[in-house]
Design a protein around this motif. Structure first.
Motif, PDB file in Angstrom:
ATOM      1  N   ASN A  53       0.848  -1.186   0.000  1.00 17.62           N
ATOM      2  CA  ASN A  53       0.000   0.000   0.000  1.00 17.62           C
ATOM      3  C   ASN A  53       0.884   1.236   0.000  1.00 17.62           C
ATOM      4  OD1 ASN A  53      -2.077   1.823   0.167  1.00 17.62           O
ATOM      5  ND2 ASN A  53      -2.549   1.436   2.314  1.00 17.62           N
ATOM      6  N   TYR A  54       1.112   1.775  -1.184  1.00 21.70           N
ATOM      7  CA  TYR A  54       1.930   2.977  -1.317  1.00 21.70           C
ATOM      8  C   TYR A  54       1.046   4.221  -1.208  1.00 21.70           C
ATOM      9  CZ  TYR A  54       6.390   0.881  -2.613  1.00 21.70           C
ATOM     10  OH  TYR A  54       7.588   0.209  -2.593  1.00 21.70           O
ATOM     11  N   LEU A  55       1.407   5.104  -0.278  1.00 21.78           N
ATOM     12  CA  LEU A  55       0.759   6.397  -0.126  1.00 21.78           C
ATOM     13  C   LEU A  55       1.733   7.495  -0.540  1.00 21.78           C
ATOM     14  CD1 LEU A  55      -0.887   5.982   3.401  1.00 21.78           C
ATOM     15  CD2 LEU A  55      -1.856   5.400   1.166  1.00 21.78           C
ATOM     16  N   ASP A  56       1.199   8.536  -1.143  1.00 25.54           N
ATOM     17  CA  ASP A  56       2.013   9.699  -1.493  1.00 25.54           C
ATOM     18  C   ASP A  56       1.963  10.677  -0.321  1.00 25.54           C
ATOM     19  OD1 ASP A  56       3.307  11.887  -2.535  1.00 25.54           O
ATOM     20  OD2 ASP A  56       2.210  11.892  -4.434  1.00 25.54           O
ATOM     21  N   VAL A  57       3.083  10.804   0.403  1.00 26.23           N
ATOM     22  CA  VAL A  57       3.119  11.631   1.613  1.00 26.23           C
ATOM     23  C   VAL A  57       3.982  12.876   1.416  1.00 26.23           C
ATOM     24  CG1 VAL A  57       2.708   9.630   3.092  1.00 26.23           C
ATOM     25  CG2 VAL A  57       5.063  10.306   2.570  1.00 26.23           C
ATOM     26  N   ALA A  58       4.184  13.290   0.162  1.00 24.90           N
ATOM     27  CA  ALA A  58       5.044  14.441  -0.106  1.00 24.90           C
ATOM     28  C   ALA A  58       4.549  15.700   0.591  1.00 24.90           C
ATOM     29  CB  ALA A  58       5.149  14.676  -1.612  1.00 24.90           C
ATOM     30  N   VAL A  63       7.908  18.135   1.116  1.00 23.52           N
ATOM     31  CA  VAL A  63       8.659  18.088  -0.147  1.00 23.52           C
ATOM     32  C   VAL A  63       7.703  18.504  -1.253  1.00 23.52           C
ATOM     33  CG1 VAL A  63      10.034  16.630  -1.686  1.00 23.52           C
ATOM     34  CG2 VAL A  63      10.111  16.247   0.783  1.00 23.52           C
ATOM     35  N   VAL A  64       7.660  19.798  -1.554  1.00 21.45           N
ATOM     36  CA  VAL A  64       6.559  20.345  -2.361  1.00 21.45           C
ATOM     37  C   VAL A  64       7.022  21.236  -3.515  1.00 21.45           C
ATOM     38  CG1 VAL A  64       4.906  20.227  -0.465  1.00 21.45           C
ATOM     39  CG2 VAL A  64       6.328  22.272  -0.727  1.00 21.45           C
ATOM     40  N   SER A 483       6.266  13.433  -5.956  1.00 20.39           N
ATOM     41  CA  SER A 483       5.636  12.409  -5.130  1.00 20.39           C
ATOM     42  C   SER A 483       6.689  11.810  -4.205  1.00 20.39           C
ATOM     43  CB  SER A 483       5.035  11.296  -5.994  1.00 20.39           C
ATOM     44  OG  SER A 483       3.999  11.779  -6.810  1.00 20.39           O
ATOM     45  N   LEU A 484       6.263  11.510  -2.985  1.00 24.67           N
ATOM     46  CA  LEU A 484       7.102  10.770  -2.044  1.00 24.67           C
ATOM     47  C   LEU A 484       6.271   9.567  -1.601  1.00 24.67           C
ATOM     48  CD1 LEU A 484       9.086  12.250   1.005  1.00 24.67           C
ATOM     49  CD2 LEU A 484       8.329   9.893   0.816  1.00 24.67           C
ATOM     50  N   LEU A 485       6.616   8.395  -2.106  1.00 26.45           N
ATOM     51  CA  LEU A 485       5.810   7.206  -1.874  1.00 26.45           C
ATOM     52  C   LEU A 485       6.350   6.395  -0.705  1.00 26.45           C
ATOM     53  CD1 LEU A 485       5.039   5.924  -5.475  1.00 26.45           C
ATOM     54  CD2 LEU A 485       3.954   7.753  -4.156  1.00 26.45           C
ATOM     55  N   LYS A 486       5.423   6.072   0.217  1.00 23.52           N
ATOM     56  CA  LYS A 486       5.731   5.274   1.400  1.00 23.52           C
ATOM     57  C   LYS A 486       4.846   4.027   1.404  1.00 23.52           C
ATOM     58  CE  LYS A 486       7.125   4.259   5.623  1.00 23.52           C
ATOM     59  NZ  LYS A 486       8.502   3.810   5.880  1.00 23.52           N
ATOM     60  N   ASN A 487       5.458   2.858   1.505  1.00 27.71           N
ATOM     61  CA  ASN A 487       4.702   1.610   1.616  1.00 27.71           C
ATOM     62  C   ASN A 487       4.368   1.376   3.085  1.00 27.71           C
ATOM     63  OD1 ASN A 487       3.552  -0.914   1.320  1.00 27.71           O
ATOM     64  ND2 ASN A 487       5.519  -1.967   1.056  1.00 27.71           N
ATOM     65  N   VAL A 488       3.079   1.413   3.408  1.00 27.06           N
ATOM     66  CA  VAL A 488       2.662   1.282   4.806  1.00 27.06           C
ATOM     67  C   VAL A 488       2.191  -0.137   5.135  1.00 27.06           C
ATOM     68  CG1 VAL A 488       2.074   3.712   4.991  1.00 27.06           C
ATOM     69  CG2 VAL A 488       0.323   2.076   4.271  1.00 27.06           C
ATOM     70  N   ALA A 489       2.342  -1.064   4.205  1.00 25.87           N
ATOM     71  CA  ALA A 489       1.947  -2.447   4.465  1.00 25.87           C
ATOM     72  C   ALA A 489       3.029  -3.171   5.264  1.00 25.87           C
ATOM     73  CB  ALA A 489       1.685  -3.179   3.154  1.00 25.87           C
ATOM     74  N   ALA A 490       2.648  -4.280   5.878  1.00 27.63           N
ATOM     75  CA  ALA A 490       3.597  -5.100   6.631  1.00 27.63           C
ATOM     76  C   ALA A 490       4.654  -5.676   5.691  1.00 27.63           C
ATOM     77  CB  ALA A 490       2.856  -6.221   7.351  1.00 27.63           C
ATOM     78  N   ARG A 491       5.845  -5.923   6.207  1.00 28.38           N
ATOM     79  CA  ARG A 491       6.935  -6.431   5.395  1.00 28.38           C
ATOM     80  C   ARG A 491       7.916  -7.188   6.282  1.00 28.38           C
ATOM     81  NH1 ARG A 491       6.438  -1.035   5.805  1.00 28.38           N
ATOM     82  NH2 ARG A 491       7.996   0.006   7.083  1.00 28.38           N
ATOM     83  N   GLY A 492       8.895  -7.842   5.670  1.00 31.42           N
ATOM     84  CA  GLY A 492       9.849  -8.658   6.398  1.00 31.42           C
ATOM     85  C   GLY A 492      10.986  -7.857   7.012  1.00 31.42           C
ATOM     86  N   ASN A 493      11.953  -8.573   7.558  1.00 30.76           N
ATOM     87  CA  ASN A 493      13.141  -7.952   8.145  1.00 30.76           C
ATOM     88  C   ASN A 493      14.033  -7.368   7.053  1.00 30.76           C
ATOM     89  OD1 ASN A 493      12.332  -8.777  10.720  1.00 30.76           O
ATOM     90  ND2 ASN A 493      13.400 -10.737  10.547  1.00 30.76           N
TER      91      ASN A 493
END
Length: 598
Positions: A53-58, A63-64, A483-493
């Motif tokens: 789940n990538y959200l754009d948090v720019a 960062v604008v 755009s500043l994309l952040k993946n907010v889904a669970a992930r591994g180590n």
């Protein structure tokens, strides 16, 4: 390597016979194949794709800065369409990756010139703009960017390519930069259009050299306007002319003499090809595992170039014979971005390249014998052809230890929205999950609004901006904020590795080999790539459920050191001859909410 059939067969045979890229008479415009997309393949029974789940948090991050590249509508010249790059690097040595956005310019001199943007990382995905304080404001018509510590003082320097005069900014180490272009021997004295760049120690003398790609020998006074030539059209619509029909360019290599100056060694080093190419992204890597860094150049509407490092201070251009110049049918494509990664974990770097619309990208699998095979179709990457690809990245979004693929898209003609063919100027991004069996699964439709929201995107860079083990993606969007994309889904180590050479700088060119109970991964410390952009100089390794790894580093001078029993979820700094000099836990990361309006 597949021998091409049809009208390209004779040309291809001549190329192989002569060893030289033979350029046929080219029509105006871009190379494209009018290729139809292949159907997506369902996942095999029992194989489940991960959550993403990538959200754009720019906006929340601050960062604008708005990108400028000529006129937003009614563009007259090709320089207005290609956009610019972005760099992720730690300019102030505080352990947090900062963001530098390259900006273009306008032909309308009545408007104030646009500025580049330097954003200082404050932690927890928050940034402050410090461009003017750092001395990095307007420099001209900016294009690409790459970083490297060329003077070995421990501070990462910044190089900008431009249509005009390129600029070398020396990092003073106090938060500011100084323009040392002329002092260091990089002033050309004439207008030239440079695009991709990469710092590289090609001769392994401990000094970072500089490779520069060039695009078009461009002069507005000699360039026709849209519709002035019969070929300056796209699907019946008058559009800007080029690159075909405009004069081509060549590539440049500057050797660092260790005394403070760069010397142009393009010709003697075998890099100065005939001026028949439209060079975009410069991608470095030791593709044949011989310990010497090679250079691949994604070229627009001409054969791409592959410079094999011979280890004696010279290169041999083997793009055609290596299989990485054309697609599997022997056809030139409009190459834009390029990325290197070992997608099949066989210990050799592969190449992914983006192209124009109505065409597929390329996935060149390294055959481990000095050649590449275009496996785009068999790998499941020919499922989209309506998008025009720019920035490209191998990245492990779910931290399972296998490199996935990300692509930023956007058309070159704003007027395309007015046509009836369904093409759009702003386009969504693409995300492909590595199935671990040589194939990729398209997850774009379920990857979040950061993927699906359309933009006219160009350069991108990948880096872990909040040090939580999950790399972020910063993307340049024409005529709007990035755009500043952040993946907010669970992930591994995960494990982040910073490698510092004996000279005291990031060890650009070092080969990192990480081994866990579940297998081995490789990566390199790299300058440049993506699409005329620069990513995090730290290597990111997904570990899945593994909690420990061993690391081997082949340093740029060829020596090898091993670092056993590294714990997961750390940022580890290793220095040549000194071992592990720092280890810190990854952060938990600041909770990120869904941006308003998405």
């Amino acid at each position: 390597m597949r021998f091409p059939a049809g009208p390209h067969a004779v040309l291809f045979a001549l190329v192989l016979w002569s060893g030289t890229a033979v350029q046929p008479a080219l029509p105006q415009g871009m190379a494209t194949g009018n290729v139809k997309a292949r159907p997506a393949r369902p996942l095999p029974k029992g194989l489940t794709a991960p959550e993403v789940n990538y959200l754009d948090v720019a906006e929340q991050a601050g960062v604008v800065g708005v990108n400028v590249s000529g006129a937003e509508r009614g563009q007259q010249y090709i320089v207005e369409t290609v956009g610019s790059g972005v760099a992720i690097f730690d300019y102030n040595n505080d352990g947090l990756q900062d963001v530098f956005l390259v900006n273009g310019d306008r032909f309308d001199r009545g408007a104030s010139p646009p500025t580049h943007y330097l954003y200082k990382n404050l932690g927890e995905l928050r940034f402050a703009e410090v461009t003017r304080e750092a001395g990095l404001a307007h420099t001209g018509w900016g294009q690409g960017v790459c970083v490297g510590d060329f003077d070995n003082d421990g501070n990462t320097d910044l190089f900008l390519t431009q249509w005009g005069q390129n600029v070398l900014f020396r990092n003073r180490g106090n938060g500011t930069f100084e323009d040392v272009t002329e002092k260091r021997g990089l002033a050309t004295g004439k207008t030239r259009w440079s695009t991709g760049c990469a710092f590289v120690d090609y001769n392994r003398d401990g000094q970072l050299d500089l490779f520069i790609a060039h695009y078009v020998d461009f002069d507005p006074a000699k360039t026709p306007k849209p519709g002035e030539r019969a070929g300056c059209t796209w699907k019946g619509m008058p559009v800007i002319c080029g690159p075909r029909g405009l004069p081509g360019e060549t590539m440049s290599l500057y050797r660092n003499d260790g005394q403070g100056r760069f010397l142009n060694v393009s010709k003697e080093a075998g890099v100065e090809a005939p001026k028949d190419y439209y060079g975009f992204t410069a991608l470095t890597g030791d593709f044949d595992n011989d310990g010497w860094t090679d250079v691949y150049v994604a070229c627009d509407s001409t054969a791409s170039l592959f410079y094999r490092n011979k280890g004696d201070g010279t290169f041999e251009e083997i793009g055609v014979s290596s299989g990485a110049a054309y697609n599997e049918d022997g056809r030139e494509q409009a190459g834009m971005g390029a990325a290197a990664g070992d997608f099949d974990r066989d210990g050799f770097l592969d190449i992914f390249k983006t192209n124009f619309s109505d065409d597929t990208p390329n996935l060149y699998r390294n055959q481990r014998d000095g050649s590449f095979l275009d496996v785009t179709v068999s790998a499941g990457l020919a499922v989209h052809t309506r998008f025009l690809g720019w920035g490209a990245a191998f990245l492990d979004f779910d931290n399972d230890g296998w490199k996935d693929i990300f692509v930023a898209n956007g058309h070159v003609y704003p007027e395309i929205d007015q046509t009836k063919g369904g093409d759009t100027f702003k386009q969504q991004r693409l995300l492909y999950w590595n199935r671990r069996d040589g194939q990729f699964h398209d997850m774009s439709a379920v990857a979040g609004q950061g993927i699906l929201t359309p933009h006219a995107s160009r350069g991108l860079a990948v880096g872990d901006l909040d040090n939580d083990g999950s790399p972020e993606i910063v993307i340049v969007n024409l005529y709007e904020q990035p755009s500043l994309l952040k993946n907010v889904a669970a992930r591994g180590n995960a494990l982040l590795v910073r490698a510092i050479s004996k000279e005291g700088r990031d060890a650009i060119g070092a080969r990192l080999t990480l081994t866990t109970a579940s297998g081995t991964q490789i990566d390199e410390v790299r300058s440049g790539g993506f699409h005329i952009s620069q990513g995090d100089l730290r290597a990111h390794f997904g570990l899945g459920s593994e909690t420990q790894a061993s690391l081997q580093v082949r340093w740029p001078d060829g020596t090898v050191e091993s670092f056993p029993a590294l714990g997961a979820n750390q940022i580890v700094t290793v220095r040549q001859r000194r071992g592990v000099i720092k280890a810190e836990k990854l952060t938990a990361g600041r909770p990120v909410s869904q941006p308003s309006g998405s």
